[in-house]
Write an enzyme that holds these catalytic residues in place. Structure first.
Site, PDB file in Angstrom:
ATOM      1  N   ASP A  36      -3.353   4.417  -2.338  1.00  0.00           N
ATOM      2  CA  ASP A  36      -4.441   4.949  -1.481  1.00  0.00           C
ATOM      3  C   ASP A  36      -4.871   6.361  -2.171  1.00  0.00           C
ATOM      4  OD1 ASP A  36      -6.075   4.481   0.853  1.00  0.00           O
ATOM      5  OD2 ASP A  36      -4.872   6.408   1.553  1.00  0.00           O
ATOM      6  N   GLU A  69      -6.937   3.131  -5.844  1.00  0.00           N
ATOM      7  CA  GLU A  69      -8.155   3.177  -5.150  1.00  0.00           C
ATOM      8  C   GLU A  69      -9.140   4.266  -5.638  1.00  0.00           C
ATOM      9  OE1 GLU A  69      -9.842   3.734  -0.729  1.00  0.00           O
ATOM     10  OE2 GLU A  69      -8.416   5.022  -1.360  1.00  0.00           O
ATOM     11  N   ASP A  93       0.833  -1.176   0.036  1.00  0.00           N
ATOM     12  CA  ASP A  93       0.068   0.075   0.042  1.00  0.00           C
ATOM     13  C   ASP A  93       0.760   1.392  -0.109  1.00  0.00           C
ATOM     14  OD1 ASP A  93      -2.678   1.565   0.469  1.00  0.00           O
ATOM     15  OD2 ASP A  93      -3.197  -0.199   1.382  1.00  0.00           O
ATOM     16  N   HIS A 138     -11.420  -3.308   3.491  1.00  0.00           N
ATOM     17  CA  HIS A 138     -11.429  -3.251   5.019  1.00  0.00           C
ATOM     18  C   HIS A 138     -12.138  -1.896   5.285  1.00  0.00           C
ATOM     19  CE1 HIS A 138      -8.367  -0.729   3.124  1.00  0.00           C
ATOM     20  NE2 HIS A 138      -8.300   0.029   4.212  1.00  0.00           N
ATOM     21  N   ASP A 139     -12.664  -1.150   4.392  1.00  0.00           N
ATOM     22  CA  ASP A 139     -13.725   0.110   4.444  1.00  0.00           C
ATOM     23  C   ASP A 139     -14.942  -0.115   4.321  1.00  0.00           C
ATOM     24  OD1 ASP A 139     -11.299   1.470   5.009  1.00  0.00           O
ATOM     25  OD2 ASP A 139     -10.941   1.877   2.866  1.00  0.00           O
TER      26      ASP A 139
END
Ligand code: NOJ
Length: 531
Positions: free
Chosen positions: A203, A267, A101, A328-329
């Protein structure tokens, strides 16, 4: 001239590891790099080709690692650089890839760059961040809104200016219009590329550039009361600026210096019509702009088909699709659709054209945990702002030992309510489990290149089911999915075919009656191969 074969990431499957919750190796209740290494055989046997690991960098953990205070190191809670190297080697020895990431939109407010920027208006690092004088009435400079809730501006009393933060105030946004910031980040990328990473998940990639004139974001007319606060505005000035493509092209140029088709994944929370922009007009953009659109689609067969067709139609020539069911969000897919349809969603994702990314625990059909107020860990939820994300971040359940084999210590976040039923060891023993089905799908995808690299075309869709084909050379597959809880009759594949996999995992040799229809049981998905 020899033809270049397609890059590995086009036929690969990616597995997302939320590091805090995958496997603890040192008994502190927090997952770590060595824990992942200990579980590599599980992942290899599952059949995934690449891991994406969420941030493991030193961090004050205001946003659990998405607030980085040193980009070229490992937080002691997650291990050491030596652990990282061992994990990389463990993956590469198994023929698997390692994606990490990259968090370039913001740093931690504890990062030395920000501390220096904060020290004075004259600091050489001042312009590495986004500062603005108060508006004439002394308030925030404009209406930009933070994604974790509240205005995107924090006042610094010492210098009498505001700094911008797209997320928490502890996550100040970097100024990507400053060439020194870009250079610093490209150095960070080289550090990890030299260490052997196979690519980055970047990200908030669409947010790197902001409007230099700081114009207000316009009101979003489509806002619904059930939407999170930040959707009240259309983030076209605070984020999503077309100039970001310049930065993305530079990131691609950094990767291009390395052999092995290193990949850039972005993302991007965008509808497909806008998402495809990020590939770049000449594919000089993001290799794989994450396509999250299955995550908020109303789960209707014709709606799913409409999305796939729209996406396929909008993809620029040569662009490679990608599909995601959860991360995970976002609430887990098995909670959104129910466990039975989660099996179908997995079959859908693993038979569509495009690189799929699975979120840890999806192969087990894990559902969101109910987190009571005194158990909340997510800073966004603690601040009472936005959607809490703890429910999808609970530790991986491995077996029936204490703490489900995740740790020898009480985990940082409690186990999900379904951990005791759905842990890996239990599903390992059950030949019809979700885990068994996911493994079977991965296996088939590997055996049959048509399922990964083949062309996609629609057969039909109605209120109950959808069907499509994957075709490569002489190989033809028809996938039939029943999106209802009833037994239904559907059109057969338009050729004689044999069933190679049912989501029920039984009767794989059973012949169907192709004279006029195929019977699909409740929530059943079937993959047929043309004879
Ligand atoms: C997206 C990440 O996935 C999320 O967990 C994080 O809070 C924000 N970006 C900010 O970095």
């Amino acid at each position: 001239m020899t033809q270049k074969s397609s890059p590995w990431w086009q036929s690969a499957t990616i597995y997302q590891i939320y590091i805090r919750s995958f496997q603890d190796s040192n008994g502190d209740g927090i997952g770590d790099l060595a824990g992942i290494l200990n579980r590599l055989d599980y992942l290899h046997a599952l059949g995934v080709d690449a891991l994406w690991i969420t941030p493991f960098y030193p961090s004050p953990m205001a946003d659990f690692g998405y607030d980085v205070s040193a980009y070229c190191d490992v937080d002691p809670r997650f291990g050491s650089i030596a652990d990282f190297d061992r994990l990389r080697d463990g993956l590469h020895q198994r023929g698997m890839k390692l994606l990490i990431d990259l968090v370039p939109n913001h740093t931690s407010n504890q990062h030395p760059w920000f501390q220096e920027a904060l020290s004075s208006r004259q600091s050489p690092k001042r312009d590495w961040y986004i500062w603005h004088d108060p508006s004439p009435d002394g308030g925030v400079p404009n209406n930009w809104w933070s994604l974790s809730g509240g205005p995107a501006w924090q006042f610094d009393p010492a210098s009498q200016q505001y700094y911008m933060h797209s997320f928490l105030a502890e996550q100040p946004d970097l100024n990507w219009r400053n060439p020194a910031v870009r250079d610093a980040f490209y150095q960070v990328m080289r550090f990890w590329l030299d260490r052997g990473v196979d690519g980055f998940r970047v990200d908030v990639i669409g947010g790197l550039m902001k409007d230099p004139a700081f114009q207000d974001d316009p009101v979003n007319e489509g806002y619904k009361d059930s939407d999170p606060d930040f959707l009240r505005l259309k983030a076209i000035n605070s984020s999503n600026r077309p100039e970001v493509m310049e930065v993305i092209a530079e990131m691609r140029a950094v990767l291009a210096h390395y052999a092995g088709d290193r990949v850039l994944i972005g993302e991007l929370y965008q509808p497909v019509e806008q998402l495809v922009f990020y590939y770049g007009a000449h594919l000089e953009g993001v290799h794989l702009p994450f396509n999250f659109n299955l995550m908020w689609l109303e789960w209707k067969a014709w709606g799913v088909m409409k999305l796939i067709e729209l996406y396929e139609r909008h993809l620029p020539k040569g662009a490679w699709p990608t599909w995601v069911l959860g991360n995970h969000d976002q609430p887990r897919v098995a909670s959104r659709l129910g466990p039975a349809q989660a099996r179908l969603a997995m079959m859908l994702m693993l038979t569509l054209r495009g690189t799929p990314t699975l979120y840890q625990g999806e192969e087990l059909g894990l559902e969101n945990a109910i987190i009571s107020a005194d158990e909340i860990q997510d800073p966004f939820a603690k601040a009472g702002k936005g959607q809490g994300r703890d429910g999808e971040r609970t530790p991986m359940p491995w077996d029936d030992s204490a703490h489900a084999g995740f740790s020898t210590h009480t985990p940082w976040l409690r186990l999900g309510g379904d951990a005791a039923l759905k842990h890996v060891a239990a599903q390992d023993k059950d030949p019809l489990s979700m885990l068994a089905m996911t493994r079977a799908l991965f296996k088939l995808r590997k055996q049959e290149p048509a399922l990964s690299r083949g062309e996609w075309s629609a057969l039909y869709a109605d209120d109950h089911s959808l069907s499509y084909e994957r075709i490569l050379g002489q190989d033809r597959f028809a996938i039939l999915l029943n999106l209802t809880g009833q037994t239904i009759l559907v059109e057969p594949p338009p050729y004689s075919a044999k069933l190679v996999l049912s989501s029920y995992l039984d009767h794989t040799e059973k012949a169907f009656d192709f004279s006029d229809h195929v019977t699909l049981r409740p929530n059943e998905g079937c993959i047929f191969k043309a004879l």
